[in-house]
Design an enzyme around this catalytic site. Sequence first.
Site, PDB file in Angstrom:
ATOM      1  CB  SER A  53      -5.843   4.015  -3.495  1.00 35.07           C
ATOM      2  OG  SER A  53      -4.719   4.859  -3.544  1.00 35.07           O
ATOM      3  CE  LYS A  63      -1.960  11.289   1.270  1.00 38.10           C
ATOM      4  NZ  LYS A  63      -1.101  10.110   1.490  1.00 38.10           N
ATOM      5  CG  ASP A 105       5.384   6.360   2.172  1.00 36.74           C
ATOM      6  OD1 ASP A 105       6.528   6.835   2.067  1.00 36.74           O
ATOM      7  OD2 ASP A 105       4.434   6.711   1.450  1.00 36.74           O
ATOM      8  CG  ASN A 106      10.304   6.854   2.000  1.00 32.86           C
ATOM      9  OD1 ASN A 106      11.455   7.202   2.208  1.00 32.86           O
ATOM     10  ND2 ASN A 106       9.278   7.697   2.112  1.00 32.86           N
ATOM     11  CB  CYS A 162       1.980  -0.116   2.085  1.00 33.64           C
ATOM     12  SG  CYS A 162       2.448  -0.566   3.763  1.00 33.64           S
ATOM     13  CB  CYS A 191       3.278  -5.522 -12.130  1.00 33.18           C
ATOM     14  SG  CYS A 191       4.025  -3.896 -11.942  1.00 33.18           S
TER      15      CYS A 191
END
Lengths: 384, 90
Positions: free
Chosen positions: A70, A87, A131-132, A189, A342
């Site tokens: 993803s 990564k 990202d935070n 995101c 969810c």
Amino acid sequence: MYPTLSHEEILRYSRHLLIPDVGLEGQRKLKAASVLVIGTGGLGSPVSLYLAAAGVGRIGLVDYDVVDASNLQRQVIHGTQSIGDLKVESARQRLLDLNPDIQVEVYNEPFTSANAMRIASDYDLLVDGTDNFPTRYLTNDVCVLLGKPNVYGSIFRFEGQVSVFDARRGPCYRCLFPEPPPPGLVPSCAEGGVLGVLPGTIGTLQATEALKLILGIGEPLIGKLLLYNALDMSFEFVKLRKNPRCKVCSPEPEVTELIDYEAFCGVPGHDRDEGEVGGGWDIAASDLAKRLKVGNHIRLIDVREPHELEISHLEGAQLIPLGQLAARLSELDSAQEIVLFCKSGTRSARALELLLSAGFRKVKNLKGGINAWAREVDPRLPIY
Amino acid sequence: MQTLRIPTPLRSYTDGRSEVNVSGRTIAEAMQDLTAHYPDLRPHLFNEEGNLRPFVNLFLNQEDIRSLQGLETPLKEDDRLMIIPSIAGG
């Protein structure tokens, strides 16, 4: 003295050497420079690719995640071959393939108050590609305390922000955002999504600012915030001023060393779905399946957005998007058993807290969300 | 009449609109006008005491209203207000 360039390097950087503002001296400055990129995701991908291509001599990469399928919709430094790899390792290989003349140093660890000063002190400037919120406040404070520029970029759906925070010459991130938003108010995101090309736009702008700072050319985005919207194709600027009462960069700061940023922001220092509430309020997908099979009357409430039903849905579930839940509590019966779900358990965890505060007790959160159901119970459903 | 730019994370409370018209002699009045039309926005911008939440950044033209007179800043026709959101994605 700046390092010299080999004949191979002169050929490689020919198009830079032709620009009078860069020239041989500028290229040697780039070779002497070091940049630490926090995060090798959506923003870190274009940032590090372009800095490597431009010949920045030493690039540091901090990330502790592995490449997931993803990620590939936007994290263009990684490839299908590297799914499951670290990564930082995947990124290092790609950067050294692009430019074997540079040094790439990798830190396969979360960027935290414990290691941030040690890692960052060895670099000329930092690029915030996290990202935070906790890691953004941490990156800011590290830069203020060490006196280094912070090339900031941030994205959500179709919208991006870019600035250069250099407390020695202008405002810092905390001057603009003295306090983080309350946990859960701003979707990440992972929950809200992001247009894949958006980090490309914002990340290349960050790389541009980093190169300008190293070369000492042009007008850096110090004291200015760029706001980009992909849908309107609008670029707007606002002026940022130093906050005379800033907790970290004012003359009499309250924050003089790194703090606990996860506690300060009330959220974890990563944008991955936790998927559970804890404290016995979760139910595993396999347990829910067993209970439904023996005929337990359980009301399933799907708190996702309507457009997500098309991707996957559970038979018999009722849709009440999280944003509407507070106003629609009267549709629920606190005497009946309720299971909330969810995509992967983060929004439903918030929904559960909302129900608990409204006095509901017979309520559980489907741990890991409908994605866990797809993994553990019904492989006919896709995972997204 | 002034315009107010709505950032992406708040557009679900303004029927998806990216820009709305508001009207007021001060920013406080314009914000009152805004939340009267879009009441669901109110808790995202103001706390229970009616003060702007500290993480909400409101800009008039290009200036942070904190460096002006805050919510009491007078408005002219055609002024442009912007809400700048805290976003953290990367």
